[in-house]
Design a protein around this motif. Sequence first.
Motif, PDB file in Angstrom:
ATOM      1  N   VAL A   1      41.582 -25.408 -15.781  1.00 20.43           N
ATOM      2  CA  VAL A   1      42.762 -26.209 -16.316  1.00 20.43           C
ATOM      3  C   VAL A   1      43.658 -25.479 -17.271  1.00 20.43           C
ATOM      4  O   VAL A   1      44.870 -25.577 -17.308  1.00 20.43           O
ATOM      5  CB  VAL A   1      42.486 -27.558 -16.703  1.00 20.43           C
ATOM      6  CG1 VAL A   1      41.754 -27.591 -18.068  1.00 20.43           C
ATOM      7  CG2 VAL A   1      43.685 -28.603 -17.037  1.00 20.43           C
TER       8      VAL A   1
ATOM      9  N   HIS B   1      49.048 -25.288  -2.955  1.00 22.73           N
ATOM     10  CA  HIS B   1      48.403 -26.073  -3.635  1.00 22.73           C
ATOM     11  C   HIS B   1      49.253 -27.047  -4.451  1.00 22.73           C
ATOM     12  O   HIS B   1      49.250 -28.078  -4.254  1.00 22.73           O
ATOM     13  CB  HIS B   1      47.305 -25.923  -4.831  1.00 22.73           C
ATOM     14  CG  HIS B   1      46.219 -24.818  -4.039  1.00 22.73           C
ATOM     15  ND1 HIS B   1      45.415 -25.127  -3.228  1.00 22.73           N
ATOM     16  CD2 HIS B   1      46.022 -23.486  -4.694  1.00 22.73           C
ATOM     17  CE1 HIS B   1      44.765 -23.917  -3.170  1.00 22.73           C
ATOM     18  NE2 HIS B   1      45.016 -23.126  -3.737  1.00 22.73           N
ATOM     19  N   VAL B   2      50.363 -26.450  -5.055  1.00 22.91           N
ATOM     20  CA  VAL B   2      51.462 -27.325  -5.781  1.00 22.91           C
ATOM     21  C   VAL B   2      52.550 -26.406  -5.570  1.00 22.91           C
ATOM     22  O   VAL B   2      52.878 -25.290  -5.729  1.00 22.91           O
ATOM     23  CB  VAL B   2      50.975 -27.238  -7.232  1.00 22.91           C
ATOM     24  CG1 VAL B   2      52.184 -28.180  -7.944  1.00 22.91           C
ATOM     25  CG2 VAL B   2      49.762 -28.165  -7.488  1.00 22.91           C
TER      26      VAL B   2
ATOM     27  N   SER C   1      40.428 -25.744  -9.796  1.00 24.34           N
ATOM     28  CA  SER C   1      39.957 -27.066 -10.028  1.00 24.34           C
ATOM     29  C   SER C   1      41.105 -28.186  -9.926  1.00 24.34           C
ATOM     30  O   SER C   1      42.054 -27.856  -9.951  1.00 24.34           O
ATOM     31  CB  SER C   1      39.536 -27.050 -11.548  1.00 24.34           C
ATOM     32  OG  SER C   1      40.515 -26.834 -12.236  1.00 24.34           O
ATOM     33  N   PRO C   2      40.339 -29.379  -9.649  1.00 22.33           N
ATOM     34  CA  PRO C   2      41.467 -30.367  -9.578  1.00 22.33           C
ATOM     35  C   PRO C   2      42.085 -30.699 -10.539  1.00 22.33           C
ATOM     36  O   PRO C   2      43.332 -31.101 -10.601  1.00 22.33           O
ATOM     37  CB  PRO C   2      40.224 -31.488  -9.212  1.00 22.33           C
ATOM     38  CG  PRO C   2      39.084 -30.922  -8.943  1.00 22.33           C
ATOM     39  CD  PRO C   2      39.042 -29.772  -9.397  1.00 22.33           C
ATOM     40  N   GLU C   3      41.448 -30.351 -11.868  1.00 25.80           N
ATOM     41  CA  GLU C   3      42.448 -30.585 -13.065  1.00 25.80           C
ATOM     42  C   GLU C   3      43.607 -29.567 -13.055  1.00 25.80           C
ATOM     43  O   GLU C   3      44.615 -29.651 -13.619  1.00 25.80           O
ATOM     44  CB  GLU C   3      41.466 -30.501 -14.489  1.00 25.80           C
ATOM     45  CG  GLU C   3      40.536 -31.382 -14.462  1.00 25.80           C
ATOM     46  CD  GLU C   3      39.101 -31.043 -13.803  1.00 25.80           C
ATOM     47  OE1 GLU C   3      39.075 -29.955 -13.033  1.00 25.80           O
ATOM     48  OE2 GLU C   3      38.058 -31.907 -13.969  1.00 25.80           O
TER      49      GLU C   3
ATOM     50  N   VAL D   1      44.952 -28.296 -10.540  1.00 28.87           N
ATOM     51  CA  VAL D   1      46.172 -28.746  -9.653  1.00 28.87           C
ATOM     52  C   VAL D   1      46.874 -29.949 -10.176  1.00 28.87           C
ATOM     53  O   VAL D   1      48.134 -29.880 -10.110  1.00 28.87           O
ATOM     54  CB  VAL D   1      45.580 -29.288  -8.344  1.00 28.87           C
ATOM     55  CG1 VAL D   1      46.452 -29.923  -7.324  1.00 28.87           C
ATOM     56  CG2 VAL D   1      44.545 -27.888  -7.568  1.00 28.87           C
ATOM     57  N   ASP D   2      46.155 -30.976 -11.044  1.00 24.01           N
ATOM     58  CA  ASP D   2      46.857 -31.893 -11.436  1.00 24.01           C
ATOM     59  C   ASP D   2      48.009 -31.513 -12.534  1.00 24.01           C
ATOM     60  O   ASP D   2      49.017 -31.923 -12.611  1.00 24.01           O
ATOM     61  CB  ASP D   2      45.986 -32.931 -12.239  1.00 24.01           C
ATOM     62  CG  ASP D   2      45.318 -33.777 -11.394  1.00 24.01           C
ATOM     63  OD1 ASP D   2      45.710 -33.675  -9.921  1.00 24.01           O
ATOM     64  OD2 ASP D   2      44.255 -34.345 -11.525  1.00 24.01           O
ATOM     65  N   ARG D   3      47.414 -30.511 -13.247  1.00 23.13           N
ATOM     66  CA  ARG D   3      48.328 -30.176 -14.524  1.00 23.13           C
ATOM     67  C   ARG D   3      49.712 -29.080 -14.048  1.00 23.13           C
ATOM     68  O   ARG D   3      50.677 -29.502 -14.509  1.00 23.13           O
ATOM     69  CB  ARG D   3      47.641 -29.303 -15.500  1.00 23.13           C
ATOM     70  CG  ARG D   3      46.676 -29.916 -16.479  1.00 23.13           C
ATOM     71  CD  ARG D   3      47.688 -30.999 -17.358  1.00 23.13           C
ATOM     72  NE  ARG D   3      48.539 -30.277 -18.041  1.00 23.13           N
ATOM     73  CZ  ARG D   3      48.236 -29.624 -19.365  1.00 23.13           C
ATOM     74  NH1 ARG D   3      47.152 -29.639 -19.538  1.00 23.13           N
ATOM     75  NH2 ARG D   3      49.426 -29.133 -19.966  1.00 23.13           N
ATOM     76  N   CYS D   4      49.331 -28.316 -12.974  1.00 23.88           N
ATOM     77  CA  CYS D   4      50.364 -27.609 -12.261  1.00 23.88           C
ATOM     78  C   CYS D   4      51.491 -28.696 -11.773  1.00 23.88           C
ATOM     79  O   CYS D   4      52.665 -28.499 -11.840  1.00 23.88           O
ATOM     80  CB  CYS D   4      49.788 -26.624 -11.277  1.00 23.88           C
ATOM     81  SG  CYS D   4      48.820 -25.235 -11.921  1.00 23.88           S
ATOM     82  N   ARG D   5      51.083 -29.724 -11.179  1.00 20.80           N
ATOM     83  CA  ARG D   5      52.070 -30.519 -10.554  1.00 20.80           C
ATOM     84  C   ARG D   5      52.749 -31.235 -11.801  1.00 20.80           C
ATOM     85  O   ARG D   5      53.825 -31.612 -11.809  1.00 20.80           O
ATOM     86  CB  ARG D   5      51.051 -31.796  -9.787  1.00 20.80           C
ATOM     87  CG  ARG D   5      51.876 -32.697  -8.816  1.00 20.80           C
ATOM     88  CD  ARG D   5      50.771 -33.276  -7.970  1.00 20.80           C
ATOM     89  NE  ARG D   5      50.295 -32.525  -6.890  1.00 20.80           N
ATOM     90  CZ  ARG D   5      49.143 -32.787  -6.419  1.00 20.80           C
ATOM     91  NH1 ARG D   5      48.280 -33.415  -6.910  1.00 20.80           N
ATOM     92  NH2 ARG D   5      48.838 -31.695  -5.382  1.00 20.80           N
ATOM     93  N   GLN D   6      52.110 -31.803 -12.742  1.00 18.29           N
ATOM     94  CA  GLN D   6      52.809 -32.638 -13.855  1.00 18.29           C
ATOM     95  C   GLN D   6      53.919 -31.666 -14.541  1.00 18.29           C
ATOM     96  O   GLN D   6      54.735 -31.902 -15.017  1.00 18.29           O
ATOM     97  CB  GLN D   6      51.896 -32.885 -14.961  1.00 18.29           C
ATOM     98  CG  GLN D   6      50.721 -33.924 -14.837  1.00 18.29           C
ATOM     99  CD  GLN D   6      49.815 -34.099 -15.872  1.00 18.29           C
ATOM    100  OE1 GLN D   6      49.827 -33.364 -16.768  1.00 18.29           O
ATOM    101  NE2 GLN D   6      48.774 -34.575 -15.662  1.00 18.29           N
TER     102      GLN D   6
END
Lengths: 141, 111
Positions: free
Chosen positions: B53, B15-16, B76-78, B80-85
């Motif tokens: 998240v 995912h990331v 969760s999409p959140e 994924v976003d946090r891991c990316r950040q």
Amino acid sequence: MGEPVLLEFEVKPLDFLAAGEAAEHVKETLKTLGLSSDICRRAAVVAYEAEMNLVIHGGGGRMVLRVEEDRIAIIAVDKGPGIPDLSLAMQEGYSTAPDYIREMGFGAGMGLSNIKRNSDEFEIDTEIGKGTKLVSVIYIK
Amino acid sequence: MRISEVFRSLDLEIHVEGDLGKALSGGVVGDLLSFVMKVAGEGSVWITVQNHVNVAAVAVLKEIPFVLLASGRVPSPELVDRCRQEGITLATSALDAYPLCGKLYELGLKD
């Protein structure tokens, strides 16, 4: 280090999207100040668990990081319901968190014991209906 | 063992992609966040079925570079976003935690 470093965070109740952000700021700040990774790791656990207690149990509150020459203090203050039986709350595995919170992996009943284990000084003042103040001090070797 | 070696050896959905060259120091498995806060070592892979998240917050604080969701759990999409950040590698295995840990152990990740 000259003047103490003082940071304050407002922690919102049941905001699981933001939960952990204050603890991350605490850890980043301590790393930036050049403290050892052992100290940073211990402070991160204390800050995280204290923050989660504010989120889950305290109805939100304030968390303060104070860094002095020889010590770090992490202070969490809430105006929540207070802790009816502190010795029970300190027992690993005891939790009053509701099921939906436990299903997320919170409410393991390990928060306070994790904080105590990583603190050199640890104090809780709690009053039913008034709130709770937690102070954790970590000595900087 | 590097994260990239885990990807080469196991059938994972990524995912990331964080720093795949990062060396793993060991592994931790658990779904109770405070338990992971207590026992996880820096540089570990974390195997869990928690997909929200707050997993990222624990990973950041414990310096966990690789979160591996077991049992086909979708993040969760959140998360994924946090891991990316945060540059945390995030992947899913169709295997349950027990056989997944067994595979990682066989690969040589024994701590």
